[in-house]
Design a protein around this motif. Structure first.
Motif, mmCIF file in Angstrom:
data_model
loop_
_atom_site.group_PDB
_atom_site.id
_atom_site.type_symbol
_atom_site.label_atom_id
_atom_site.label_comp_id
_atom_site.label_asym_id
_atom_site.label_seq_id
_atom_site.Cartn_x
_atom_site.Cartn_y
_atom_site.Cartn_z
ATOM 1 N N ASP A 10 0.933 -1.089 -0.012
ATOM 2 C CA ASP A 10 0.334 0.175 -0.088
ATOM 3 C C ASP A 10 0.794 1.319 0.130
ATOM 4 O O ASP A 10 0.493 2.307 -0.503
ATOM 5 C CB ASP A 10 -0.850 0.034 1.174
ATOM 6 C CG ASP A 10 -2.162 -1.099 1.282
ATOM 7 O OD1 ASP A 10 -2.256 -1.515 0.219
ATOM 8 O OD2 ASP A 10 -2.606 -1.237 2.270
ATOM 9 N N LEU A 11 1.953 1.075 0.743
ATOM 10 C CA LEU A 11 2.857 2.446 0.570
ATOM 11 C C LEU A 11 3.449 2.722 -0.669
ATOM 12 O O LEU A 11 3.592 3.701 -1.024
ATOM 13 C CB LEU A 11 3.916 2.184 2.004
ATOM 14 C CG LEU A 11 3.296 2.261 3.197
ATOM 15 C CD1 LEU A 11 4.474 1.794 4.347
ATOM 16 C CD2 LEU A 11 2.697 3.902 3.782
ATOM 17 N N PHE A 12 4.013 1.587 -1.258
ATOM 18 C CA PHE A 12 4.693 2.056 -2.501
ATOM 19 C C PHE A 12 3.583 1.956 -3.602
ATOM 20 O O PHE A 12 3.649 3.129 -4.226
ATOM 21 C CB PHE A 12 5.154 0.490 -3.047
ATOM 22 C CG PHE A 12 6.508 0.039 -2.639
ATOM 23 C CD1 PHE A 12 7.889 0.571 -3.279
ATOM 24 C CD2 PHE A 12 6.697 -0.803 -1.549
ATOM 25 C CE1 PHE A 12 8.882 0.297 -2.555
ATOM 26 C CE2 PHE A 12 8.131 -1.200 -1.088
ATOM 27 C CZ PHE A 12 9.116 -0.517 -1.859
ATOM 28 N N SER A 62 6.752 1.123 14.117
ATOM 29 C CA SER A 62 5.376 1.580 13.881
ATOM 30 C C SER A 62 5.377 1.822 12.431
ATOM 31 O O SER A 62 6.098 1.828 11.657
ATOM 32 C CB SER A 62 5.261 3.195 14.445
ATOM 33 O OG SER A 62 6.417 3.878 13.891
ATOM 34 N N LEU A 63 3.793 2.074 11.948
ATOM 35 C CA LEU A 63 3.667 2.410 10.708
ATOM 36 C C LEU A 63 4.157 3.235 9.995
ATOM 37 O O LEU A 63 4.525 3.547 8.908
ATOM 38 C CB LEU A 63 1.954 2.232 10.381
ATOM 39 C CG LEU A 63 1.277 1.002 10.388
ATOM 40 C CD1 LEU A 63 -0.054 1.102 10.725
ATOM 41 C CD2 LEU A 63 1.861 -0.025 9.456
ATOM 42 N N SER A 64 4.481 4.334 10.750
ATOM 43 C CA SER A 64 5.104 5.654 10.355
ATOM 44 C C SER A 64 6.542 5.426 10.029
ATOM 45 O O SER A 64 7.254 6.059 9.008
ATOM 46 C CB SER A 64 4.988 7.025 11.035
ATOM 47 O OG SER A 64 5.163 6.794 12.484
ATOM 48 N N ALA A 94 10.778 3.953 5.819
ATOM 49 C CA ALA A 94 11.842 3.035 5.194
ATOM 50 C C ALA A 94 11.244 2.496 3.665
ATOM 51 O O ALA A 94 12.256 2.470 3.047
ATOM 52 C CB ALA A 94 11.688 1.767 6.102
ATOM 53 N N VAL A 95 9.993 2.790 3.431
ATOM 54 C CA VAL A 95 9.425 2.174 2.217
ATOM 55 C C VAL A 95 9.867 3.761 1.238
ATOM 56 O O VAL A 95 10.155 3.438 -0.003
ATOM 57 C CB VAL A 95 7.945 1.969 2.040
ATOM 58 C CG1 VAL A 95 7.240 2.132 0.643
ATOM 59 C CG2 VAL A 95 7.714 0.699 2.608
#
Ligand SMILES: CC(C)(COP(=O)(O)OP(=O)(O)OC[C@H]1O[C@@H](n2cnc3c(N)ncnc32)[C@H](O)[C@@H]1O)[C@@H](O)C(=O)NCCC(=O)NCCS
Ligand SMILES: Nc1ncnc2c1ncn2[C@@H]1O[C@H](COP(=O)(O)OP(=O)(O)OP(=O)(O)O)[C@@H](O)[C@H]1O
Length: 204
Positions: free
Chosen positions: A24-26, A183-185, A190-191
């Protein structure tokens, strides 16, 4: 003129390690995502291309009244019985691989993210991926996150993990690793870093 083959990054990771979160982040950076879990689901909806073979191999009790796969029944059948898991894989994996190639060829973007839980376990993806990325967190965290997300018991999650490559072997084989123990943040940061690297690699 023939279209240039896209640069493909293969994303893998054990159950609940965070593949969907990373994908989802990409995607939020505009990267097209091809997801083999989703392709497997599409093949096993009512009338899906794999359902006739699954019913022939496993019996009609593995189809729900609407004709779609009874996922809970199949999960109970294949995780813990290696021969049965291989039987299901033999029906689904060639079709998943072919559909992945079709979707990649149809994708437009700087590069494509191909999400494959069994990237290193299943043959047929090495020639497709220019780069591999493993998402990783401790195994106890995989179990905790999956049990929190779904109705699965910890033992069921561990049975699925047993059917997958050990964590160390996966980390040793991947070109790149993204840590998802925070965490997700911090995962988003990192992504973003990896996305920058892949833009450079894909353009080279
Ligand atoms: C057995 C099935 C019906 C269970 O469905 P369910 O909805 O409970 O799980 P879901 O499909 O969301 O998969 C969850 C996770 O289980 C793991 N997993 C799925 N299939 C397998 C498998 N054959 N071997 C090992 N792990 C697997 C992956 O980590 C996956 O992300 C389903 O997983 C399936 O059809 N599996 C075979 C297809 C496959 O191999 N998919 C992975 C793509 S390479
Ligand atoms: N860094 C994080 N912090 C907290 N929760 C997280 C984090 N990363 C993922 N999760 C949650 O953990 C669960 C598993 O993550 P996700 O679905 O992305 O894993 P997955 O590898 O795609 O799983 P599967 O193998 O079952 O397809 C989800 O409920 C997700 O929201």
């Amino acid at each position: 003129m023939t279209k240039k083959a896209p640069f493909v990054v293969g994303l893998t990771g054990g159950i609940g390690s965070g593949k969907s979160a990373v994908a989802d982040l990409f995607a939020s950076h505009g990267v097209p995502v091809v997801d083999t879990d989703q392709i497997a689901r599409d093949l096993t909806v009512a009338g899906g291309a794999a359902m006739a073979d699954i019913v022939a191999a496993f019996g009609p009790q593995f189809a729900l009244a609407d004709g779609s796969l009874d996922r809970a029944a199949m999960r109970a059948r294949v995780f813990g019985d290696e021969a049965e898991r291989q039987r299901l894989n033999a029906i689904l994996h060639p079709r998943i691989n072919a559909e992945s190639r079709r979707q990649i060829a149809a994708s437009c973007g700087p590069y494509v993210l191909l999400v494959v839980p069994l990237l290193f376990e299943t043959g047929g993806y090495a020639d497709l991926c220019q780069r591999t990325l493993a998402v990783d967190c401790p195994e106890w965290m995989q179990v905790a996150r999956v049990t929190a997300r779904s109705g699965l018991a910890a033992d069921q999650v561990r049975a699925i993990m047993t059917a997958q490559m050990p964590r160390d072997a996966r980390l040793a084989q991947a070109d790149d690793i993204v840590d998802n123990s925070g965490s997700l943040s911090s995962l988003a940061l990192a992504v973003a870093e990896k996305h920058h690297d892949y833009l450079t690699l894909a353009a080279a």
